[in-house]
Design an enzyme around this catalytic site. Structure first.
Site, short mmCIF file in Angstrom:
data_model
loop_
_atom_site.label_atom_id
_atom_site.label_comp_id
_atom_site.label_asym_id
_atom_site.label_seq_id
_atom_site.Cartn_x
_atom_site.Cartn_y
_atom_site.Cartn_z
N LYS A 118 0.83 -1.21 0.00
CA LYS A 118 0.00 0.00 0.00
C LYS A 118 0.86 1.26 0.00
CE LYS A 118 -4.23 -1.76 2.17
NZ LYS A 118 -3.89 -3.16 2.22
N GLU A 202 -3.15 6.56 8.12
CA GLU A 202 -3.91 7.55 7.37
C GLU A 202 -4.87 8.28 8.30
OE1 GLU A 202 -5.99 5.34 4.44
OE2 GLU A 202 -4.30 5.27 3.04
N HIS A 237 -13.99 -3.25 9.03
CA HIS A 237 -13.34 -2.83 7.80
C HIS A 237 -13.49 -3.88 6.70
CE1 HIS A 237 -11.75 0.41 10.20
NE2 HIS A 237 -11.20 -0.46 11.01
N ARG A 294 -6.78 -8.16 -8.56
CA ARG A 294 -7.47 -9.44 -8.67
C ARG A 294 -8.95 -9.17 -8.90
NH1 ARG A 294 -10.09 -9.43 -3.73
NH2 ARG A 294 -8.97 -8.43 -2.02
#
Length: 662
Positions: A118, A202, A237, A294
């Site tokens: 990420k 974040e 999440h 994917r």
């Protein structure tokens, strides 16, 4: 498609079954792989050939790329479809497949590697001018530095596994005091799930929507986007409800997001199916989150609104063919919604459930309803894999009609043998906030009191139908019941039977019901009320046709041992038949004790022996079904001894620590 004649699916469950159906329609032969736990699984039964690859734990079977490749060669397959999860975003596996002379049905390893971390992906997107959520994506993982960066960004912050996905290794720290524990938990979960404990941090946005763009690229250099999906409704999440297109999406914003997603794919030489995920803020600002290299679990809603088979697209592109359609030929038709049916208990923090599916019935499939599943009635949900039972997808001409389809389809879904989230999904589908498309990633948090209301005792009609089904079932000769088939007025048999029902789990109240046998039915007495009833029970399918005080109703009555599951008026009810003389039927109440709610592995002890603790204080962390579960003190008191150590496997129902309540 001469380049591909036989495909091995390096996965299990519904995605393996999904790929096989498309491959077979295209005339390809299929090969399944399976672990010890999946020897009798649905995907194994569907395949033309199936190869055993190891024990139940994924790290000893489905995550071993060399065994997957050896299985493909042994079975004569010339291509490998990775599905999603497991090895689907593993660049080294993609390289090994190509090195073995096989076709990897997915992007090139270089593209997977570019987006696999990420932090690296965000740096790439930043260079490309794609807006990012404020955060820290650096390589330095010093804990003091991470804490300082979190303070700079401003709490609350989201800690995310750099190499992760699917909600694994993702934790929220609301304050600086919470940050160390949240960081440690995220790193442990990331290491366990992905073998990499690096994280990024974040800013946790107040009310963003999770909107993702489906992209598809071919080896000729062309790329299109197949519009967007709104996946805002999440727990832990992880997505719960997905819909396409995103409600209220401005066409101009859609075009901008689509163009950004295509640019991202082209920048890394992408080939195949991929998803670029964004956070969409209330002012229509959007921020790049990550790219999943994917096919995604929620791809059916995109298929529904575009009338395209994305697995077929994958197979054709992998065979070297160009994209089936251009951007101009793609259009949105109608609205689609997908919900994920999980074996979990929403009332207990969405705790995953294990057990056997003693009864499983889905709504009838057709142009408006689709069910993707990898299990059948009698199959088990084990501790080794994700507890998803199925995906339920509905489509209609507009969102309001699709929501009505969803509510009806959920009412027709029947799952018995373990707790499932169907009532919770039904509550979402009926909620005014959902009907109004008031969506953001904290939907469940905001409306939790409505979606998970305080427990209520079963209604009188539910108890009446459960009791009626029981006495009617005892008339069946196959049950060899001492009442026999002639009813309660038989010679020397009692005309009155006393039943006691209670709900499963701790704290369930017992509900006595007195059944008086009469010539034309039964008189049920409960809580001082009498209900005149009669009916018929079809033993073949469990349909109960009853009359309650002159009102005719239908229900499905399913009995497994002492447990009765009643599917009635769109609701699901579980009841246990109790012996009124046996108290709690031998169950430990768990009051003042810390009991393991499921099988798992101890991965952290948060207190020491002799520690004084307060109610709700974290005590021990278990890992099960690829997620961490923190267990807390049941009351104020003292931990007298720790009965398990880090690394120990524990069974469901064991007492984890010695505890003395204050």
């Amino acid at each position: 498609m001469s380049r591909i004649t036989s495909v091995l699916i390096a996965n299990r469950g519904e995605i393996a079954c999904r790929v096989m159906r498309t491959a077979r329609r295209l005339g390809l032969s299929t090969v399944a792989v399976y672990s010890d736990a999946d020897a009798d699984a649905m995907h194994v039964a569907m395949a033309d050939r199936a190869v055993h690859i190891g024990p139940a734990p994924a790290r000893e079977s489905y995550l071993l790329g060399d065994r997957i490749i050896a299985a493909a060669k042994a079975a004569g397959a010339d291509a490998i479809h990775p599905g999603y999860g497991f090895l689907s975003e593993n660049a080294a596996f993609a390289e090994a497949v190509a090195a073995a002379g096989l076709v990897f049905i997915g992007p090139p390893a270089s593209a997977i590697r570019a987006m696999g971390g990420k932090s690296e992906a965000k740096a790439l997107m930043e260079q490309a001018g794609v807006p990012l959520v404020p955060g820290y994506h650096g390589a330095d993982q010093d804990e003091a530095l991470l804490a300082a960066e979190a303070a700079r960004i401003g709490f609350p912050v989201l800690i995310k596994a750099s190499a992760g996905g699917g909600g694994k290794g993702m934790k929220v720290a609301e304050t600086a005091a919470e940050f160390p524990a949240a960081l440690a938990s995220a790193k442990r979960e990331a290491k366990a799930s992905f073998g990499d404990d690096r994280v990024l941090i974040e800013k946790y946005l107040a009310r963003p929507r999770h909107v993702e763009i489906q992209v598809f690229a071919d080896s000729q250099g062309d790329c299109v986007y197949l519009f967007e999906r709104d996946c805002s409704i999440q727990r832990r999440h992880q997505k719960v409800v997905e819909e396409a297109p995103a409600p209220g999406m401005d066409p101009a914003i859609r075009a901008r997001m689509g163009a950004a997603a295509v640019a991202a794919a082209l920048a890394i030489g992408y080939v195949g199916a991929g998803t670029v995920e964004f956070l969409l803020d209330s002012d229509n600002s959007f921020y790049f989150m990550e790219m999943n290299t994917r096919l995604q679990v929620e791809h059916p809603v995109t298929e529904a609104i575009t009338s395209q088979d994305l697995v077929e697209w994958q197979l054709r592109v992998a065979a070297g063919e160009p994209l089936p359609l251009t951007q101009e030929q793609l259009a949105i038709n109608g609205h689609a919604i997908e919900v994920r049916l999980y074996a979990e208990d929403p009332a207990k923090g969405f705790l995953p459930q294990t057990g056997r599916l003693s009864h499983l019935r889905f709504p009838e499939a057709g142009p408006h309803v689709r069910v993707d599943t990898g299990v059948r009635a009698g199959d088990a949900i084990s501790i080794h894999y994700d507890p998803m039972i199925a995906k339920l997808i509905v489509w209609d001409r507009d969102r309001a009609s699709a929501v009505q389809r969803l509510r009806r389809a959920l009412a027709e879904t029947e799952i018995a043998g373990l707790n499932a989230n169907v009532p919770f999904l039904s509550a979402i589908a009926a909620h005014p906030g959902f009907l109004a498309a008031d969506l953001d990633t904290r939907f469940i948090e905001r409306y939790g009191d409505d979606l998970l209301p305080p427990h209520a005792a079963p209604a009188a009609d539910v108890l009446a139908l459960a009791s009626l089904g029981l006495v009617l079932s005892r008339r069946e000769p196959a049950n060899a019941d001492p009442w026999g088939a002639v009813g309660g007025l038989a010679l020397n048999l009692p005309a009155v039977d006393r039943l006691a029902w209670r709900e499963p789990g701790e704290g369930g109240t017992t509900h006595p019901v007195e059944v008086e046998w009469q010539r034309d039915g039964f008189l049920l007495k409960q809580d001082g009320r009498s209900i005149k009833t009669s009916g018929q029970l079809d033993p073949a399918d469990g349909i109960l046709r009853a009359t309650l005080e002159g009102t005719r109703v239908n229900a499905r009555w399913v009995c497994q041992g002492r447990e009765v599951n009643l599917f009635y008026a769109g609701g699901t009810y579980r009841l246990l038949l109790s012996d009124p003389h046996a108290g709690r039927d031998g169950e430990a109440s768990g009051h003042g004790r810390l009991i393991s709610p499921m099988p798992g592995k101890v991965i952290a002890l948060l207190v020491t022996e002799g520690a004084d603790v307060t109610k709700g204080q974290p005590i021990i962390v278990l890992e099960a079904m690829k997620m961490e579960h923190t267990l807390k003190a049941p009351a104020d008191g003292k931990v007298t001894d720790l009965r398990y150590q880090v690394g120990d496997q524990v069974a469901e129902g064991v007492e984890l620590v010695g505890f003395e309540a204050a």
